[in-house]
Design a protein around this motif. Sequence first.
Motif, PDB file in Angstrom:
ATOM      1  N   LEU A 163       8.449  -2.110   3.626  1.00 22.00           N
ATOM      2  CA  LEU A 163       7.546  -1.522   4.756  1.00 22.00           C
ATOM      3  C   LEU A 163       8.352  -0.484   5.238  1.00 22.00           C
ATOM      4  CD1 LEU A 163       7.338  -5.135   6.852  1.00 22.00           C
ATOM      5  CD2 LEU A 163       5.445  -3.416   5.796  1.00 22.00           C
ATOM      6  N   ARG A 218       3.835  15.037   4.096  1.00 26.11           N
ATOM      7  CA  ARG A 218       5.109  15.161   4.914  1.00 26.11           C
ATOM      8  C   ARG A 218       5.901  16.400   4.510  1.00 26.11           C
ATOM      9  NH1 ARG A 218       7.135   8.911   4.111  1.00 26.11           N
ATOM     10  NH2 ARG A 218       5.532   7.998   5.028  1.00 26.11           N
ATOM     11  N   ARG A 251      -1.187  -4.838   6.134  1.00 23.42           N
ATOM     12  CA  ARG A 251      -1.864  -4.856   7.305  1.00 23.42           C
ATOM     13  C   ARG A 251      -3.464  -4.516   7.061  1.00 23.42           C
ATOM     14  NH1 ARG A 251      -0.566   0.470  10.596  1.00 23.42           N
ATOM     15  NH2 ARG A 251      -0.214   2.033   9.025  1.00 23.42           N
ATOM     16  N   ARG A 252      -3.658  -4.159   5.739  1.00 26.69           N
ATOM     17  CA  ARG A 252      -5.206  -3.710   5.393  1.00 26.69           C
ATOM     18  C   ARG A 252      -5.410  -4.000   4.057  1.00 26.69           C
ATOM     19  NH1 ARG A 252      -5.245   1.740   3.334  1.00 26.69           N
ATOM     20  NH2 ARG A 252      -2.970   2.202   3.205  1.00 26.69           N
ATOM     21  N   LEU A 302      12.646   9.930  -2.208  1.00 27.73           N
ATOM     22  CA  LEU A 302      11.917   9.296  -3.575  1.00 27.73           C
ATOM     23  C   LEU A 302      10.861  10.309  -3.889  1.00 27.73           C
ATOM     24  CD1 LEU A 302      10.749   6.066  -1.748  1.00 27.73           C
ATOM     25  CD2 LEU A 302      12.310   6.036  -3.452  1.00 27.73           C
ATOM     26  N   ARG A 348       1.738  10.329  -2.981  1.00 30.62           N
ATOM     27  CA  ARG A 348       1.529  10.195  -1.347  1.00 30.62           C
ATOM     28  C   ARG A 348       0.350  10.986  -0.865  1.00 30.62           C
ATOM     29  NH1 ARG A 348       4.936   8.054   1.851  1.00 30.62           N
ATOM     30  NH2 ARG A 348       6.701   8.583   0.787  1.00 30.62           N
ATOM     31  N   TYR A 382      17.365   7.344  12.433  1.00 27.21           N
ATOM     32  CA  TYR A 382      16.919   6.819  11.079  1.00 27.21           C
ATOM     33  C   TYR A 382      17.794   6.015  10.347  1.00 27.21           C
ATOM     34  CZ  TYR A 382      14.763   6.721   6.217  1.00 27.21           C
ATOM     35  OH  TYR A 382      14.293   6.292   5.334  1.00 27.21           O
ATOM     36  N   THR A 413       0.963  -1.121  -0.102  1.00 30.64           N
ATOM     37  CA  THR A 413       0.004  -0.105  -0.045  1.00 30.64           C
ATOM     38  C   THR A 413       0.904   1.350  -0.021  1.00 30.64           C
ATOM     39  OG1 THR A 413       0.095  -0.224   2.389  1.00 30.64           O
ATOM     40  CG2 THR A 413      -2.114  -1.143   1.329  1.00 30.64           C
ATOM     41  N   LYS A 449      17.817   1.735  10.068  1.00 31.11           N
ATOM     42  CA  LYS A 449      18.056   1.123   8.530  1.00 31.11           C
ATOM     43  C   LYS A 449      19.099   0.324   8.590  1.00 31.11           C
ATOM     44  CE  LYS A 449      14.532   3.143   6.382  1.00 31.11           C
ATOM     45  NZ  LYS A 449      13.569   2.092   6.111  1.00 31.11           N
ATOM     46  N   GLU A 487       4.339   3.822  -1.388  1.00 34.08           N
ATOM     47  CA  GLU A 487       4.600   4.513  -2.564  1.00 34.08           C
ATOM     48  C   GLU A 487       5.454   3.455  -3.459  1.00 34.08           C
ATOM     49  OE1 GLU A 487       3.119   6.981  -3.712  1.00 34.08           O
ATOM     50  OE2 GLU A 487       2.077   7.193  -1.901  1.00 34.08           O
ATOM     51  N   CYS A 488       6.440   2.831  -2.692  1.00 36.62           N
ATOM     52  CA  CYS A 488       7.231   1.777  -3.484  1.00 36.62           C
ATOM     53  C   CYS A 488       6.410   0.546  -3.741  1.00 36.62           C
ATOM     54  CB  CYS A 488       8.443   1.312  -2.518  1.00 36.62           C
ATOM     55  SG  CYS A 488       9.921   2.440  -2.182  1.00 36.62           S
TER      56      CYS A 488
HETATM   57  P1  NDP Z   1       5.213   4.493   2.668  1.00 39.72           P
HETATM   58  O1  NDP Z   1       5.367   5.178   3.833  1.00 39.72           O
HETATM   59  O2  NDP Z   1       4.492   5.196   1.283  1.00 39.72           O
HETATM   60  O3  NDP Z   1       4.734   2.961   2.853  1.00 39.72           O
HETATM   61  C1  NDP Z   1       5.119   2.006   3.709  1.00 39.72           C
HETATM   62  C2  NDP Z   1       4.547   0.702   3.761  1.00 39.72           C
HETATM   63  O4  NDP Z   1       4.737   0.196   5.127  1.00 39.72           O
HETATM   64  C3  NDP Z   1       3.075   0.746   3.651  1.00 39.72           C
HETATM   65  O5  NDP Z   1       2.562  -0.349   2.779  1.00 39.72           O
HETATM   66  C4  NDP Z   1       2.450   0.774   4.990  1.00 39.72           C
HETATM   67  O6  NDP Z   1       1.177   0.307   5.219  1.00 39.72           O
HETATM   68  C5  NDP Z   1       3.465  -0.042   5.790  1.00 39.72           C
HETATM   69  N1  NDP Z   1       3.300   0.272   7.083  1.00 39.72           N
HETATM   70  C6  NDP Z   1       3.823   1.295   7.857  1.00 39.72           C
HETATM   71  N2  NDP Z   1       3.367   1.175   8.983  1.00 39.72           N
HETATM   72  C7  NDP Z   1       3.078  -0.154   9.299  1.00 39.72           C
HETATM   73  C8  NDP Z   1       2.501  -0.793  10.523  1.00 39.72           C
HETATM   74  N3  NDP Z   1       2.705  -0.400  11.445  1.00 39.72           N
HETATM   75  N4  NDP Z   1       2.276  -2.116  10.296  1.00 39.72           N
HETATM   76  C9  NDP Z   1       2.209  -2.735   9.173  1.00 39.72           C
HETATM   77  N5  NDP Z   1       2.550  -2.124   7.587  1.00 39.72           N
HETATM   78  C10 NDP Z   1       2.931  -0.633   8.041  1.00 39.72           C
HETATM   79  O7  NDP Z   1       6.883   4.192   2.503  1.00 39.72           O
HETATM   80  P2  NDP Z   1       7.750   4.459   0.975  1.00 39.72           P
HETATM   81  O8  NDP Z   1       7.114   3.588  -0.130  1.00 39.72           O
HETATM   82  O9  NDP Z   1       7.642   5.914   0.751  1.00 39.72           O
HETATM   83  O10 NDP Z   1       9.173   4.019   1.572  1.00 39.72           O
HETATM   84  C11 NDP Z   1       9.418   2.655   1.428  1.00 39.72           C
HETATM   85  C12 NDP Z   1      10.827   2.400   2.129  1.00 39.72           C
HETATM   86  O11 NDP Z   1      11.613   3.364   1.537  1.00 39.72           O
HETATM   87  C13 NDP Z   1      10.502   2.739   3.417  1.00 39.72           C
HETATM   88  O12 NDP Z   1      11.502   1.782   4.203  1.00 39.72           O
HETATM   89  C14 NDP Z   1      11.383   4.174   3.673  1.00 39.72           C
HETATM   90  O13 NDP Z   1      12.108   4.288   4.980  1.00 39.72           O
HETATM   91  C15 NDP Z   1      12.366   4.153   2.591  1.00 39.72           C
HETATM   92  N6  NDP Z   1      12.896   5.099   2.083  1.00 39.72           N
HETATM   93  C16 NDP Z   1      12.034   6.244   1.830  1.00 39.72           C
HETATM   94  C17 NDP Z   1      12.507   7.520   1.310  1.00 39.72           C
HETATM   95  C18 NDP Z   1      11.387   8.616   0.937  1.00 39.72           C
HETATM   96  O14 NDP Z   1      11.786   9.486   0.317  1.00 39.72           O
HETATM   97  N7  NDP Z   1       9.944   8.287   1.069  1.00 39.72           N
HETATM   98  C19 NDP Z   1      13.834   7.824   0.986  1.00 39.72           C
HETATM   99  C20 NDP Z   1      14.562   6.587   1.331  1.00 39.72           C
HETATM  100  C21 NDP Z   1      14.152   5.500   1.790  1.00 39.72           C
HETATM  101  P3  NDP Z   1      -0.344   1.187   5.290  1.00 39.72           P
HETATM  102  O15 NDP Z   1      -0.456   1.726   3.979  1.00 39.72           O
HETATM  103  O16 NDP Z   1      -1.317   0.329   5.761  1.00 39.72           O
HETATM  104  O17 NDP Z   1       0.425   2.185   6.248  1.00 39.72           O
END
Ligand code: NDP
Length: 240
Positions: free
Chosen positions: A86, A173, A46-47, A164, A169, A137, A21, A141, A23-24
Amino acid sequence: MNPNFVKIEPKSLSVAIVGFTGECGKALAKEILSNDLFSRTLLIGRRKVDFDQEFYKKGEQTIVDFDKLEEYEEVFKNVDVIYCCLGTTRAKAGVDGFRKVDFDYVNNTATVAAKNGCKQFHLVSSSGANKNSSLLYPQVKGLAEEAVNKHGFDKTFIYRPKLLIGTDREESRVGESIFRALTKPFQYIAPTLLTTPIDTLAKAMLTNTFLNNKLSDDKNQLIENSMIFEASEIYEKFIK
Ligand code: NDP
């Protein structure tokens, strides 16, 4: 990027996107499902989500409790490749919540996947990940990368993207939005310096899924941002 590759027959693979769910996860799901890349694609999260796009119907949504992932072993049986996307933020989940998602849930996923015969594990980590950092952070990681690498998959790919971009989104943020605006000129002048387009990351992950790097026997591969761009180009030229 090493030019000598052995291609894997993609249709034979069963894959799972964990965190579908996000962005990646969504970028990967779009590329995989709209091109029918694999024999089976599980969407683990989770949903449940009702997506408008037709291609999502080809994926199998599977809801799990990441605190009790060992109870979902059945889900992970016969899954060849895991894409772990995740993640949360400290602002959203607090310090403990961030550790729980970005370390525990990632490690729980790798544990159950390894136990059930998964061959390739792809983790979206982050640029600057460093288990020895004093900052939360990069430290979490880095620790997650180390934990995943210890599971002994045939291949573990760790991606370290930068900010990213190209995401849709829904939540705002503020910090990320400001940084995104500031990085705009660099996206053209020096594309790999500060940012990673979300589609570029997805394509890099798929390149590494399809191709085995012959010269590198490394089971654990660290893919920094410039390599993400290179791998994505290979996908565009040779795979798609
Ligand atoms: P998102 O926040 O868009 O998505 C994260 C995913 O993790 C979603 O599927 C979300 O589910 C799930 N998730 C979050 N909290 C929980 C929880 N408590 N229980 C179960 N599932 C959970 O992340 P991105 O796609 O932006 O990022 C992916 C990865 O890339 C992350 O690890 C991030 O740290 C890393 N990253 C991101 C960057 C950025 O610019 N955003 C830069 C570099 C690395 P739900 O939709 O249900 O919340």
